[in-house]
Design a protein around this motif. Structure first.
Motif, PDB file in Angstrom:
ATOM      1  N   LYS B 191       0.847  -1.190   0.000  1.00  0.00           N
ATOM      2  CA  LYS B 191       0.000   0.000   0.000  1.00  0.00           C
ATOM      3  C   LYS B 191       0.887   1.247   0.000  1.00  0.00           C
ATOM      4  O   LYS B 191       1.827   1.313   0.801  1.00  0.00           O
ATOM      5  CB  LYS B 191      -0.853  -0.033   1.269  1.00  0.00           C
ATOM      6  N   PRO B 192       0.617   2.234  -0.847  1.00  0.00           N
ATOM      7  CA  PRO B 192       1.460   3.448  -0.824  1.00  0.00           C
ATOM      8  C   PRO B 192       1.213   4.293   0.427  1.00  0.00           C
ATOM      9  O   PRO B 192       0.207   4.120   1.111  1.00  0.00           O
ATOM     10  CB  PRO B 192       1.019   4.194  -2.084  1.00  0.00           C
ATOM     11  N   LEU B 193       2.139   5.215   0.680  1.00  0.00           N
ATOM     12  CA  LEU B 193       2.055   6.057   1.884  1.00  0.00           C
ATOM     13  C   LEU B 193       0.795   6.922   1.890  1.00  0.00           C
ATOM     14  O   LEU B 193       0.304   7.292   2.949  1.00  0.00           O
ATOM     15  CB  LEU B 193       3.266   6.984   1.983  1.00  0.00           C
ATOM     16  N   ASP B 194       0.323   7.261   0.675  1.00  0.00           N
ATOM     17  CA  ASP B 194      -0.834   8.167   0.609  1.00  0.00           C
ATOM     18  C   ASP B 194      -2.084   7.436   0.129  1.00  0.00           C
ATOM     19  O   ASP B 194      -2.949   8.028  -0.530  1.00  0.00           O
ATOM     20  CB  ASP B 194      -0.512   9.352  -0.308  1.00  0.00           C
ATOM     21  N   ASP B 195      -2.186   6.175   0.443  1.00  0.00           N
ATOM     22  CA  ASP B 195      -3.381   5.415   0.066  1.00  0.00           C
ATOM     23  C   ASP B 195      -4.624   6.072   0.674  1.00  0.00           C
ATOM     24  O   ASP B 195      -4.622   6.438   1.860  1.00  0.00           O
ATOM     25  CB  ASP B 195      -3.238   3.974   0.582  1.00  0.00           C
ATOM     26  N   PRO B 196      -5.684   6.236  -0.118  1.00  0.00           N
ATOM     27  CA  PRO B 196      -6.886   6.927   0.404  1.00  0.00           C
ATOM     28  C   PRO B 196      -7.443   6.326   1.680  1.00  0.00           C
ATOM     29  O   PRO B 196      -8.020   7.035   2.507  1.00  0.00           O
ATOM     30  CB  PRO B 196      -7.884   6.781  -0.757  1.00  0.00           C
ATOM     31  N   SER B 197      -7.262   5.038   1.869  1.00  0.00           N
ATOM     32  CA  SER B 197      -7.827   4.408   3.074  1.00  0.00           C
ATOM     33  C   SER B 197      -7.134   4.861   4.348  1.00  0.00           C
ATOM     34  O   SER B 197      -7.615   4.611   5.453  1.00  0.00           O
ATOM     35  CB  SER B 197      -7.715   2.881   2.958  1.00  0.00           C
ATOM     36  N   LEU B 198      -5.987   5.543   4.204  1.00  0.00           N
ATOM     37  CA  LEU B 198      -5.231   5.962   5.392  1.00  0.00           C
ATOM     38  C   LEU B 198      -5.720   7.302   5.934  1.00  0.00           C
ATOM     39  O   LEU B 198      -5.262   7.748   6.988  1.00  0.00           O
ATOM     40  CB  LEU B 198      -3.739   6.064   5.051  1.00  0.00           C
TER      41      LEU B 198
END
Lengths: 331, 243
Positions: B191-198
């Motif tokens: 998952k990327p650092l700026d994944d919307p789920s975060l």
């Protein structure tokens, strides 16, 4: 009983002598003067940046309005009265605010170049605390604590004895001899040293309360925070053992700094670690000013002779450039 | 390397026969009386340096009582000693963001943005101040977060000469390491650092030009209360979507 009395008297005599040597042995003011140059520049830059948003942060209304500030200052939040005070609490006029700001910037600049050093050191400490207090809580962070600490202790000793316009002016008047050692330079340096130890000790103790500094994920959380990140070093994530070692090493370094910074055999290792850690924080996590300010504080542990080896040639060039032959052989 | 003066610059340690003679310390410098007085002050000062950070929420009431006593606060508060040093402790924190939209009197969008935003706010130190504005919304204080957000909304109305502002606090959770690294064996992608789920929306407030005027008037008259909000802040529960 007489033997016990003598032994106690000798013990307390030794304690007093060691105390005397620690605090009151006169020292060369080279390290303190070097700290003045760098801390002054840091204070100047830090407060120059406030110019972008001066009224928004320090005016009566803005991001941190005064009524909210009065409540947050904790008049009764913690069950006690706050004695914090900032000059900016009383400033309503934008003109007056800017006037004070410009005076403060001039003070910080004069401190950096070392003109009227003792006076500007006192004023710089005053202004640094005034600015920091007004934005606490709200917009302060570790940099403000280090800035105020350095400014506060600089005013205690002869911080303009070297590497300063004051020194050049003295040389111009013919005072080209060796700069005298000073007890108050030692007091100031010792206080910076002890304050640095408090910074690291409680930073280390605070980390022990968390989980991620134990399980090693703290380094990941630090480098993966987009809001802090200035250089992407998430590639470290592919080396979990390295991240774990960095986490454990950070905690150990901070916890043991107050003890291992004093013996001369371990001191260079502690200083080298501090340089590495703070440069990493400065470059990768975007806290350049905080990282540099902590390194300036660490200068207090570098002996004056070492400081002179680095600073004196530069100071001599300045002196020769400005004074020519009158600069003599001194610095 | 050596300490500031101990080995390199201090006079050589005196031999035993001279010890009694020099028990008052080096002959240079202040007198014994001054040294004793200064020593007492130094002891008090250094004690304050170590007591303040010791007084966290888990410490004994003995330390808390000392630190909250007027005698210590009278000294430590004005000197800006009254804080801890929990740099990135107890754990490196999640990030907070403040989104805003400012509207004019026609309801048209005047300005929209987020702070801290490294692309918009420079130099880095200035960016960090705005980051602190967002992060310190979460610092302790009874019901202060909403008041802080309202103050931000009013400031944005002033800055952009707007009529209304909607300000939203957003949490950016740091991606867990296991989620970032993924799992090749099971085919789970990182998952990327700026994944919307975060991202999670926490609190939203609205302020108007009238609130700005009321706040300014209250400050001018010396009133200590924050103007009453139009309505309660909107609390957005966990799992709220990214805006």
């Amino acid at each position: 009983m007489t033997g016990l009395r003598l032994a106690l008297a000798e013990y307390w005599g030794d304690v007093w002598e060691a105390w005397n040597e620690f605090w009151f042995a006169p020292t060369a003011p080279a390290a303190l003067s070097a700290i003045r140059v760098f801390a002054g520049a840091m204070l100047f830059y830090t407060h120059l940046v406030w110019s972008f948003d001066l009224s928004a942060f320090f005016g009566p209304n803005g991001w941190l309005p005064l009524d909210l500030y009065a409540r947050e200052r904790g008049y009764d939040l913690e069950g006690g009265h706050s004695y914090m005070w900032s000059l900016f609490q009383h400033i309503q006029s934008p003109t007056l605010l800017w006037t004070i700001h410009i005076v403060a910037l001039v003070c910080f600049f004069l401190l950096t170049i070392g003109l009227f050093s003792r006076t500007t050191a006192v004023l710089s400490a005053f202004f640094a605390i005034m600015y920091a207090t007004r934005v606490t809580p709200g917009a302060y962070f570790g940099l403000d604590k280090v800035n105020c600490m350095l400014a506060m202790y600089l005013m205690l000793g002869p911080c303009g004895a070297r590497y300063s316009v004051d020194r050049l002016l003295n040389m111009r008047r013919g005072a080209t001899g060796e700069v005298p050692t000073s007890t108050w330079a030692n007091v100031a340096i010792r206080l910076i040293q002890l304050h640095m130890c408090a910074f690291y000790l409680f930073a280390g103790l605070g980390k022990l309360e968390g989980q991620t500094w134990w399980d090693g994920y703290a380094i990941w959380r630090s480098i993966a925070s987009s809001e802090y990140q200035s250089i992407d070093v998430t590639w470290l994530g592919h080396y979990p053992h390295l991240m774990n070692l960095l986490a454990h090493g950070t905690v150990l370094f901070e916890l043991f700094y107050p003890f291992l910074i004093w013996p001369r055999f371990t001191r260079p290792w502690m200083l080298a670690t501090a340089v590495g850690m703070h440069l990493f924080i400065a470059s990768c996590m975007g806290m350049i000013t905080f990282g540099l300010a902590m390194l300036i504080g660490n200068l207090a542990f570098v002996k004056p002779a070492t400081v002179r080896k680095v600073m004196d040639p530069l100071a001599r060039r300045f002196a020769l450039l400005l004074l020519g032959d009158r600069a003599g052989q001194s610095d | 390397m050596s300490t500031g003066g101990k080995k390199g610059d201090a006079p050589p340690r005196k031999q035993q026969p001279q010890k009694q003679q020099s028990s008052a310390g080096p002959s240079q410098g202040p007198s014994r009386t001054v040294r004793i007085l200064v020593s007492v002050l130094l002891l008090l000062h250094v004690s304050a340096l170590y007591l303040y950070p010791l007084a966290n929420s888990r410490t004994s009431f003995t330390v808390r009582n000392i630190v909250q006593s007027p005698w210590l606060r009278w000294y430590g508060d004005p000197l800006y000693l009254n804080h801890g040093h929990g740099f990135f402790g107890p754990d490196p924190p999640d990030g907070f963001l403040v989104d805003y939209v400012v509207y004019d009197d026609q309801g048209k969008e005047v300005s929209k943005g987020t702070f801290p935003d490294p692309k918009e706010i420079w130099p880095r130190l200035r960016y960090h101040r705005f980051k602190m504005l967002a992060d310190q919304l979460e610092s302790p204080g009874r019901g202060m977060k909403e008041d802080r957000l309202r103050a931000y909304a009013r400031q944005l109305i002033r800055e952009h000469d707007g009529e209304n502002a909607v300000v939203t606090e957003r949490l950016h959770t740091i991606v867990p390491y296991e989620d970032w690294i993924g799992d090749e064996a099971s085919g789970r992608k990182g998952k990327p650092l700026d994944d919307p789920s975060l991202y999670q929306t926490l609190t939203r407030v609205t302020q108007s030009r009238a609130d700005v005027d009321a706040a300014d008037a209250a400050l001018e008259s010396g009133a200590e209360s924050v103007p009453a909000p139009i309505g309660p802040p909107e609390q957005i529960g966990p799992g709220g979507p990214l805006q």
